[in-house]
Scaffold this motif. Sequence first.
Motif, PDB file in Angstrom:
ATOM      1  N   GLN A 217       0.809  -1.214   0.000  1.00  0.00           N
ATOM      2  CA  GLN A 217       0.000   0.000   0.000  1.00  0.00           C
ATOM      3  C   GLN A 217       0.846   1.271   0.000  1.00  0.00           C
ATOM      4  O   GLN A 217       0.500   2.270  -0.646  1.00  0.00           O
ATOM      5  CB  GLN A 217      -0.929  -0.008   1.213  1.00  0.00           C
ATOM      6  N   ASP A 218       1.974   1.252   0.722  1.00  0.00           N
ATOM      7  CA  ASP A 218       2.800   2.456   0.796  1.00  0.00           C
ATOM      8  C   ASP A 218       3.349   2.841  -0.572  1.00  0.00           C
ATOM      9  O   ASP A 218       3.377   4.032  -0.933  1.00  0.00           O
ATOM     10  CB  ASP A 218       3.938   2.276   1.804  1.00  0.00           C
ATOM     11  N   TYR A 219       3.760   1.835  -1.368  1.00  0.00           N
ATOM     12  CA  TYR A 219       4.266   2.129  -2.705  1.00  0.00           C
ATOM     13  C   TYR A 219       3.152   2.601  -3.635  1.00  0.00           C
ATOM     14  O   TYR A 219       3.357   3.486  -4.471  1.00  0.00           O
ATOM     15  CB  TYR A 219       4.952   0.894  -3.300  1.00  0.00           C
ATOM     16  N   VAL A 220       1.989   2.016  -3.503  1.00  0.00           N
ATOM     17  CA  VAL A 220       0.867   2.420  -4.357  1.00  0.00           C
ATOM     18  C   VAL A 220       0.447   3.857  -4.033  1.00  0.00           C
ATOM     19  O   VAL A 220       0.172   4.652  -4.945  1.00  0.00           O
ATOM     20  CB  VAL A 220      -0.319   1.455  -4.196  1.00  0.00           C
ATOM     21  N   ILE A 221       0.420   4.200  -2.774  1.00  0.00           N
ATOM     22  CA  ILE A 221       0.065   5.576  -2.374  1.00  0.00           C
ATOM     23  C   ILE A 221       1.056   6.574  -2.954  1.00  0.00           C
ATOM     24  O   ILE A 221       0.668   7.599  -3.523  1.00  0.00           O
ATOM     25  CB  ILE A 221       0.003   5.686  -0.839  1.00  0.00           C
ATOM     26  N   ARG A 222       2.339   6.270  -2.837  1.00  0.00           N
ATOM     27  CA  ARG A 222       3.342   7.214  -3.370  1.00  0.00           C
ATOM     28  C   ARG A 222       3.219   7.326  -4.885  1.00  0.00           C
ATOM     29  O   ARG A 222       3.325   8.427  -5.446  1.00  0.00           O
ATOM     30  CB  ARG A 222       4.743   6.752  -2.957  1.00  0.00           C
ATOM     31  N   SER A 223       2.980   6.212  -5.565  1.00  0.00           N
ATOM     32  CA  SER A 223       2.809   6.251  -7.018  1.00  0.00           C
ATOM     33  C   SER A 223       1.585   7.066  -7.405  1.00  0.00           C
ATOM     34  O   SER A 223       1.619   7.846  -8.358  1.00  0.00           O
ATOM     35  CB  SER A 223       2.691   4.829  -7.572  1.00  0.00           C
ATOM     36  N   ALA A 224       0.495   6.893  -6.677  1.00  0.00           N
ATOM     37  CA  ALA A 224      -0.732   7.637  -6.971  1.00  0.00           C
ATOM     38  C   ALA A 224      -0.517   9.132  -6.800  1.00  0.00           C
ATOM     39  O   ALA A 224      -0.964   9.946  -7.625  1.00  0.00           O
ATOM     40  CB  ALA A 224      -1.864   7.150  -6.069  1.00  0.00           C
ATOM     41  N   LEU A 225       0.161   9.512  -5.734  1.00  0.00           N
ATOM     42  CA  LEU A 225       0.443  10.933  -5.498  1.00  0.00           C
ATOM     43  C   LEU A 225       1.325  11.511  -6.597  1.00  0.00           C
ATOM     44  O   LEU A 225       1.116  12.636  -7.055  1.00  0.00           O
ATOM     45  CB  LEU A 225       1.106  11.112  -4.129  1.00  0.00           C
ATOM     46  N   ALA A 226       2.312  10.730  -7.035  1.00  0.00           N
ATOM     47  CA  ALA A 226       3.194  11.192  -8.109  1.00  0.00           C
ATOM     48  C   ALA A 226       2.419  11.343  -9.419  1.00  0.00           C
ATOM     49  O   ALA A 226       2.587  12.329 -10.145  1.00  0.00           O
ATOM     50  CB  ALA A 226       4.366  10.232  -8.288  1.00  0.00           C
ATOM     51  N   LEU A 227       1.569  10.374  -9.732  1.00  0.00           N
ATOM     52  CA  LEU A 227       0.794  10.440 -10.974  1.00  0.00           C
ATOM     53  C   LEU A 227      -0.137  11.635 -10.995  1.00  0.00           C
ATOM     54  O   LEU A 227      -0.293  12.300 -12.016  1.00  0.00           O
ATOM     55  CB  LEU A 227      -0.025   9.164 -11.152  1.00  0.00           C
ATOM     56  N   LYS A 228      -0.774  11.895  -9.875  1.00  0.00           N
ATOM     57  CA  LYS A 228      -1.758  12.987  -9.815  1.00  0.00           C
ATOM     58  C   LYS A 228      -1.160  14.306 -10.268  1.00  0.00           C
ATOM     59  O   LYS A 228      -1.790  15.058 -11.029  1.00  0.00           O
ATOM     60  CB  LYS A 228      -2.292  13.099  -8.380  1.00  0.00           C
ATOM     61  N   ILE A 229       0.039  14.609  -9.841  1.00  0.00           N
ATOM     62  CA  ILE A 229       0.617  15.916 -10.170  1.00  0.00           C
ATOM     63  C   ILE A 229       1.237  15.956 -11.562  1.00  0.00           C
ATOM     64  O   ILE A 229       1.765  16.989 -11.974  1.00  0.00           O
ATOM     65  CB  ILE A 229       1.635  16.396  -9.104  1.00  0.00           C
ATOM     66  N   HIS A 230       1.142  14.846 -12.308  1.00  0.00           N
ATOM     67  CA  HIS A 230       1.547  14.870 -13.713  1.00  0.00           C
ATOM     68  C   HIS A 230       0.407  15.326 -14.625  1.00  0.00           C
ATOM     69  O   HIS A 230       0.603  15.427 -15.838  1.00  0.00           O
ATOM     70  CB  HIS A 230       2.060  13.495 -14.158  1.00  0.00           C
ATOM     71  N   GLN A 231      -0.755  15.573 -14.056  1.00  0.00           N
ATOM     72  CA  GLN A 231      -1.851  16.111 -14.859  1.00  0.00           C
ATOM     73  C   GLN A 231      -1.821  17.631 -14.807  1.00  0.00           C
ATOM     74  O   GLN A 231      -1.777  18.235 -13.733  1.00  0.00           O
ATOM     75  CB  GLN A 231      -3.211  15.622 -14.382  1.00  0.00           C
ATOM     76  N   TYR A 232      -1.834  18.250 -15.990  1.00  0.00           N
ATOM     77  CA  TYR A 232      -1.910  19.706 -16.103  1.00  0.00           C
ATOM     78  C   TYR A 232      -3.392  20.055 -16.055  1.00  0.00           C
ATOM     79  O   TYR A 232      -4.114  19.944 -17.040  1.00  0.00           O
ATOM     80  CB  TYR A 232      -1.271  20.171 -17.408  1.00  0.00           C
TER      81      TYR A 232
END
Length: 599
Positions: A217-232
């Motif tokens: 879960q910790d890795y998935v959370i960090r990945s999700a947070l990183a992906l979110k800010i790649h959206q303009y």
Amino acid sequence: MARHVYETGLIGNCSYLAHVHKNTNIAWLCWPRFDSSFVFGSLLDEKKGGEFSIKPSGDFTSHQYYLENTNILCTEITTETGKYRVTDFAPRYEQYDRYFKPLMLVRKIEPLEGNPHIKIVCNPVYNYGKTALKSVRGSNHINYTGCEEKMRLTTNATISYIVEDQYFILKETKYVVLTYGEPLEAAVGTTSEIFLDKTISYWRTWIKRSSIGDFNQDYVIRSALALKIHQYEDTGAIIAASTTSLPEFPGSGRNWDYRYCWLRDTYYVINALHHIGHFEETEKYFDYITDISFEEGLRYQPLYSISRQKDLTENIADHLEGYLGNGPVRIGNQAYEHIQNDIYGQALISLLPLYTDHRFVFSERKDSAHLVEMALKRIEHTIDEKDAGIWEFRNSAFMHCYSNLFQWAGCSAALKIAKTINNKELEEKATSLMNRAAKHIEDCYDPVRKVYTHAVGSPYLDASTLQLIMMNYLDPNSQRAKDHLIALENELKTPSGLFYRYLHTDDFGKPESTFLICAFWYVEALACVGRIDDAIREFDKLMPYANHLMLFSEDVDEKDGSMWGNFPQAYSHVGLMNAAYRISNKLNKPLYLSTEMVK
């Protein structure tokens, strides 16, 4: 030889992204857009890239971490004289029924122990390092001129020390706020704390509203947070990475500008975010792709700018030395001229949840029939031609298995949408094209080796054909799917669990590094065919390839595990999330609806 690791963390607010090095320097920041010139770019040239650092006078050690479940980054610096913490963030929170997401970088500097002796350096540049901005001192701020808009550094630290490049003893908390365009006019300390509290609350609420299983879960959370800010957020576009020209391998020349929206990549990102229960990003991307669909003729480009600009002419910035001396530095990407025929199907699949997931009200989608009809026309126009494929070969074209797979899958999505909107004519068209695409896919099958090759008439294997299993073109329970997977892992998998895209020679020779998303695709395929213990084991093998912040690069060197390629790579984090999702669903009952393609 030591493993090469990217020693930066990423912050952002869906208006901009910045890389913060473990030494506190802002190593990469493009303003005012993801694809603008860098303001700080020491990542590509330490001499011409400018600097924005808060370093001590002597030797130091660094500890960097995110505030839990946020995109707020802390860097703790320990020296002989004391210890201090720099908290970096991009403000983001709901205000007046919309998101407050300014072009503003806030840096909070706190003394933790002793008497740390520090210096604040802020020397922004522009035109990719060709222009050093002029600084003009104010009462409690410094203005920087020479770019499109005025930049301002507002602080409660002593201005003279910054202007005169002097060290000082950090006795109390200081705030440094850099803005582009609109300056900060309010009280710097109080306002920064308000922004910090609201930004923490925003990110933690966003995660609480996510449906994430227990598996890693910790890795998935960090990945999700990183992906979110790649959206303009202004347009809904999602970029492949925030950087340009980080080499796939030292000296390879494979240095690409990834600060654009690939229609293919976006499908995977949207799918991953939808799996964890986030739909706002899908709806925003729907607007982006709809505008492209209505503006274009019978062809999409493989990629567009974040504002749908079509001309992404590739230029070489030969005045920059490149990452660790690895040139060339490319601005723009010639791949926008390529023929890549999988993208029409992926555009359709990206929109499928809006029609098949009952948490969306599909009747709100205007011109649905026309949108699907145009997409099918594009598939029909390109279904029998060769293309550059997913890996964007620059000097060769094939009838790629992967391209035809996503034409097949796109038609399958169109069929589902047509049934939802009750359009029999579109149903018939989608079914006919599905059959044509399937014929090309079957022409790639090698019955002797029991494997699908990368293209019609080619003997070579390609990790992208793992998608035949994930997209349910091949029944995961079938022997053909299991045999195909075995053939791919025997040729392309490394003992350490990494996976090559392919091993045959391309425009730049043979690949020298593995492609991380391919390893996650392999894990996903293992889960699909029921080899769940193998999937968990192989997933766990990949986690050590992250950096200190659980961020992943595009490429990994098989020999020593070094990180290469643009960083952090949306593709890699998408792969992690989707693989974890598959495993979670095998271990537990799914918490949310699946958007998988069903044959």
